[in-house]
Design a protein around this motif. Structure first.
Motif, mmCIF file in Angstrom:
data_model
loop_
_atom_site.group_PDB
_atom_site.id
_atom_site.type_symbol
_atom_site.label_atom_id
_atom_site.label_comp_id
_atom_site.label_asym_id
_atom_site.label_seq_id
_atom_site.Cartn_x
_atom_site.Cartn_y
_atom_site.Cartn_z
ATOM 1 N N VAL A 76 0.868 -1.177 0.000
ATOM 2 C CA VAL A 76 0.000 0.000 0.000
ATOM 3 C C VAL A 76 0.905 1.227 0.000
ATOM 4 C CG1 VAL A 76 -1.794 1.284 1.225
ATOM 5 C CG2 VAL A 76 -1.828 -1.224 1.230
ATOM 6 N N LYS A 77 1.007 1.849 -1.168
ATOM 7 C CA LYS A 77 1.876 3.019 -1.333
ATOM 8 C C LYS A 77 1.111 4.327 -1.264
ATOM 9 C CE LYS A 77 5.011 2.756 -4.545
ATOM 10 N NZ LYS A 77 5.611 2.578 -5.905
ATOM 11 N N ALA A 78 -0.201 4.277 -1.477
ATOM 12 C CA ALA A 78 -0.991 5.500 -1.507
ATOM 13 C C ALA A 78 -2.406 5.217 -1.019
ATOM 14 C CB ALA A 78 -1.030 6.079 -2.920
ATOM 15 N N ALA A 79 -3.041 6.268 -0.511
ATOM 16 C CA ALA A 79 -4.450 6.207 -0.117
ATOM 17 C C ALA A 79 -5.225 7.219 -0.950
ATOM 18 C CB ALA A 79 -4.602 6.524 1.370
ATOM 19 N N PHE A 80 -6.271 6.747 -1.646
ATOM 20 C CA PHE A 80 -7.142 7.632 -2.407
ATOM 21 C C PHE A 80 -8.409 7.885 -1.587
ATOM 22 C CE2 PHE A 80 -4.546 5.977 -5.897
ATOM 23 C CZ PHE A 80 -4.293 7.144 -6.615
ATOM 24 N N VAL A 81 -8.724 9.161 -1.391
ATOM 25 C CA VAL A 81 -9.894 9.546 -0.614
ATOM 26 C C VAL A 81 -11.057 9.822 -1.564
ATOM 27 C CG1 VAL A 81 -10.835 11.207 1.037
ATOM 28 C CG2 VAL A 81 -8.445 10.478 1.225
ATOM 29 N N HIS A 82 -12.215 9.278 -1.228
ATOM 30 C CA HIS A 82 -13.432 9.390 -2.032
ATOM 31 C C HIS A 82 -14.567 9.908 -1.171
ATOM 32 C CE1 HIS A 82 -11.856 6.481 -5.167
ATOM 33 N NE2 HIS A 82 -11.092 6.176 -4.133
ATOM 34 N N HIS A 83 -15.677 10.260 -1.813
ATOM 35 C CA HIS A 83 -16.960 10.307 -1.124
ATOM 36 C C HIS A 83 -17.874 9.351 -1.874
ATOM 37 C CE1 HIS A 83 -18.830 13.868 -3.652
ATOM 38 N NE2 HIS A 83 -18.314 12.930 -4.415
ATOM 39 N N THR A 84 -18.877 8.847 -1.182
ATOM 40 C CA THR A 84 -19.748 7.856 -1.810
ATOM 41 C C THR A 84 -20.786 8.494 -2.725
ATOM 42 O OG1 THR A 84 -21.278 7.883 0.072
ATOM 43 C CG2 THR A 84 -19.496 6.244 0.123
ATOM 44 N N ALA A 85 -20.963 9.835 -2.633
ATOM 45 C CA ALA A 85 -21.954 10.566 -3.435
ATOM 46 C C ALA A 85 -23.364 10.025 -3.224
ATOM 47 C CB ALA A 85 -21.583 10.533 -4.918
ATOM 48 N N SER A 86 -23.616 9.463 -2.045
ATOM 49 C CA SER A 86 -24.908 8.838 -1.739
ATOM 50 C C SER A 86 -25.817 9.739 -0.934
ATOM 51 C CB SER A 86 -24.676 7.518 -0.978
ATOM 52 O OG SER A 86 -23.836 7.711 0.139
ATOM 53 N N GLY A 87 -25.434 11.017 -0.790
ATOM 54 C CA GLY A 87 -26.254 11.960 -0.051
ATOM 55 C C GLY A 87 -25.881 12.032 1.414
ATOM 56 N N ASN A 88 -26.303 13.117 2.052
ATOM 57 C CA ASN A 88 -25.970 13.360 3.454
ATOM 58 C C ASN A 88 -27.149 13.160 4.392
ATOM 59 O OD1 ASN A 88 -23.274 14.214 2.754
ATOM 60 N ND2 ASN A 88 -24.183 16.117 2.010
ATOM 61 N N GLY A 89 -28.271 12.709 3.864
ATOM 62 C CA GLY A 89 -29.462 12.562 4.674
ATOM 63 C C GLY A 89 -29.522 11.250 5.428
ATOM 64 N N TYR A 90 -28.453 10.901 6.097
ATOM 65 C CA TYR A 90 -28.426 9.658 6.879
ATOM 66 C C TYR A 90 -28.044 9.966 8.317
ATOM 67 C CZ TYR A 90 -23.260 9.689 6.655
ATOM 68 O OH TYR A 90 -21.936 10.029 6.774
ATOM 69 N N ARG A 91 -28.477 9.104 9.219
ATOM 70 C CA ARG A 91 -28.025 9.140 10.600
ATOM 71 C C ARG A 91 -26.914 8.118 10.771
ATOM 72 N NH1 ARG A 91 -33.487 8.535 10.931
ATOM 73 N NH2 ARG A 91 -33.253 6.426 11.771
ATOM 74 N N CYS A 92 -26.016 8.372 11.686
ATOM 75 C CA CYS A 92 -24.885 7.453 11.853
ATOM 76 C C CYS A 92 -25.339 6.080 12.315
ATOM 77 C CB CYS A 92 -23.847 8.055 12.794
ATOM 78 S SG CYS A 92 -22.978 9.462 12.048
ATOM 79 N N THR A 93 -26.493 6.001 12.982
ATOM 80 C CA THR A 93 -27.034 4.696 13.355
ATOM 81 C C THR A 93 -27.498 3.906 12.136
ATOM 82 O OG1 THR A 93 -29.177 5.764 13.746
ATOM 83 C CG2 THR A 93 -27.758 5.410 15.662
ATOM 84 N N GLN A 94 -27.700 4.579 11.001
ATOM 85 C CA GLN A 94 -28.144 3.916 9.778
ATOM 86 C C GLN A 94 -26.978 3.439 8.909
ATOM 87 O OE1 GLN A 94 -30.482 7.297 8.303
ATOM 88 N NE2 GLN A 94 -32.328 6.055 8.500
ATOM 89 N N VAL A 95 -25.752 3.804 9.263
ATOM 90 C CA VAL A 95 -24.628 3.542 8.373
ATOM 91 C C VAL A 95 -24.393 2.052 8.101
ATOM 92 C CG1 VAL A 95 -22.121 3.806 8.083
ATOM 93 C CG2 VAL A 95 -23.522 5.749 8.811
ATOM 94 N N PRO A 96 -24.496 1.152 9.099
ATOM 95 C CA PRO A 96 -24.355 -0.267 8.749
ATOM 96 C C PRO A 96 -25.329 -0.694 7.658
ATOM 97 C CG PRO A 96 -24.180 0.001 11.114
ATOM 98 C CD PRO A 96 -24.596 1.341 10.565
ATOM 99 N N SER A 97 -26.565 -0.231 7.744
ATOM 100 C CA SER A 97 -27.553 -0.542 6.716
ATOM 101 C C SER A 97 -27.171 0.096 5.378
ATOM 102 C CB SER A 97 -28.931 -0.053 7.165
ATOM 103 O OG SER A 97 -29.922 -0.368 6.198
#
Length: 521
Positions: free
Chosen positions: A351-372
């Motif tokens: 592992v020489k590099a880390a690429f940072v992304h966003h999922t582009a899935s929206g911000n309307g989630y609660r952290c309790t919903q993240v596993p789902s």
């Protein structure tokens, strides 16, 4: 996502999502028996509804019938995540993809929401995963919450050009054709078993029986004290000046010390232990664990010597630069159905590099919903898009929780499908949400720094340094070109895209600084 048209301003990996809602209905709509979900606490498998789109009657006379397709408003089974796919993964969708959904058990419909049409988080060209024959083109998935109604419209993008005429000039429009085989994918991520069920299964010695939710860190308060609103110490400018598009002035020699040109390797499928995602983390956590606990700096250094004793240089043994291992929710913790993915694991050399992304899935989630939510992304990647597993190596939510992504072991160099052309010798970290116009919470960027400080430290990586990767082909760098990149890069640094979103990309300078400090540099 595939390459850009020459006339395109740029690929938008994170379109702004319109989340306005219509007024709630006075009375709830009757729910059909087929739509009733299992009682809370019951374990239920996920599912995907795949519905074909058809031409819509358009009010725009410049569009041919095939240039606007969709799905009229209709009742469907429960789902929480949606995306649109099409037949050919190498065909771009030039147009706008929108969806409306109805909150389950009500008559409340959302406003139209945009799906990111260019999904370039994918395997490299020519990779076995890419040429399997199962892969589809796709939008990014969008988290919509528990819904039982849907309406979809996809409209081709009109390319405008000037046509000289005898009496001046006029503008004519020509819409790029929509891809063949458009379908909307409605994903129900299913329900995980409660913790008590999981603990009972583990105690019974059955590591495959049940999964459980891990209680995530609580939601961050939406106030300036908890938000990272300051500019990073070394913010990259928003232009091509941040990209190293020229040949390096001092290219490294062609040897294994600087370049890994070998094909990724796969664990032998005959060994059941190699197919067990939990066993891949042996030594880091007990079998069947729902999380890998955090370690302090001294414990992490001891772990480094145990994991990579024969591979460390004398300098690394004398002065190891590595951040303390953060807490990581395992695949078992977020409820992965291990029967969905391919059984064997595929690794790259380092592992020489880390690429940072966003999922582009929206911000309307609660952290309790993240596993789902992650279970939904996983199912979408595998069942709808045709990948062998979820594409990202790790995911981070807005509360700073870190989740194991693609199976194979969090400390190992697992080959992902996250940055077209640069998946070899790298890892992909996806921040859950859309960060084109919204600032990422400090908890999320700090978690990215902590994760990078640890994982890059296992392989001697300096978060503030540069490294060389060889392109596997893409729309920014041709196949075979050696590219000098930041050890912590944004997705857009390897591929012409807006990912990880303008606001998150601006935080990478401070993320590098924090990660290096956590390593003791």
């Amino acid at each position: 996502m595939r390459g850009l048209l020459a006339s395109s301003v740029g690929v938008t990996c994170a379109a702004a999502l319109a989340l306005s809602l219509t007024s709630p209905a006075v009375a709830a709509r009757p729910v059909s028996p087929a739509a009733v979900r299992p009682a809370s606490g019951a374990e239920a498998p996920g599912s995907t509804q795949s519905l074909p789109l058809a031409p819509l009657a358009s009010r725009d006379v410049t569009l041919a019938p095939a240039d606007e397709q969709g799905l009229p408003r209709r009742d469907v089974r429960h789902f929480s995540l949606a995306g649109v796919i099409w037949d050919d993964p190498d065909t771009e969708l030039h147009g706008r993809v929108q969806i409306r959904t109805r909150a389950a058990g009500t008559d409340t419909w959302s406003g139209w929401q945009d799906l990111e049409a260019h999904n370039d988080d994918t395997a490299d060209p020519g990779a076995a995963e890419r040429v399997s024959g199962r892969v589809h083109g796709a939008t990014a998935p969008l988290w919509v919450g528990d819904s039982d109604g849907v309406e979809v419209r996809v409209r081709a993008e009109a390319d405008r050009g000037a046509e000289d005429m005898a009496r001046g000039s006029r503008t004519v429009t020509a819409a790029a054709p929509l891809p063949a085989g458009l379908r909307v994918e409605l994903v129900d991520p299913g329900e995980s078993a409660p913790a008590s069920t999981r603990q009972g299964a583990a105690a019974a010695g059955d590591p495959h029986r049940a999964v459980a939710r891990v209680a995530p860190t609580p939601e961050p308060a939406e106030d300036p004290a908890t938000m990272d609103t300051s500019a990073p110490t070394a913010e990259p400018p928003e232009d091509d000046a941040t990209m190293d598009t020229s040949a390096p002035t001092a290219e490294p020699p062609e040897d294994d010390a600087t370049m890994d040109t070998s094909a990724p390797t796969a664990e032998p499928p005959e060994d059941d232990a190699t197919m067990d995602a939990s066993a891949a983390n042996a030594g880091l956590a007990a079998p069947g664990a729902i999380e890998i606990p955090a370690l302090d700096r001294q414990q992490t250094e001891q772990e480094l010597f145990a994991l990579r004793a024969g591979e460390l240089t004398e300098r690394q043994r004398t002065k190891p630069y590595i951040g303390a291992r953060p807490r990581i929710v395992t695949r078992r913790g977020w409820g992965a159905d291990e029967g969905l993915r391919e059984g064997r694991f595929v690794y790259t050399k380092k592992v020489k590099a880390a690429f940072v992304h966003h999922t582009a899935s929206g911000n309307g989630y609660r952290c309790t919903q993240v596993p789902s939510l992650i279970r939904g992304i996983y199912r979408y990647h595998v069942k709808s898009m045709g990948w062998r597993d979820i594409g990202y190596n790790f995911l981070v939510d807005k509360c700073g929780n870190i989740y194991e992504g693609r199976a194979g072991g969090v400390a190992k160099a697992v080959l992902g499908a996250h940055t077209l052309g640069f998946n070899t010798n790298s890892m992909g970290i996806a921040v859950v949400g859309s960060y084109g116009s919204k600032k990422p919470p400090a908890a999320a960027t700090t978690a990215v720094a902590r994760l990078a400080a640890w994982k890059l430290g296992l392989y001697g990586g300096n978060p503030k340094g540069k490294t060389y990767l060889k392109s596997g082909g893409g729309n920014r760098y041709p196949k075979g070109k050696k590219v000098r990149l930041n050890v912590i890069s944004g997705h857009r640094d390897g591929f012409a895209t807006e990912c990880p979103g303008r606001k998150l990309y601006r935080k990478l300078g401070s993320t590098r600084t924090t990660a290096a400090r956590l390593q003791g540099r």
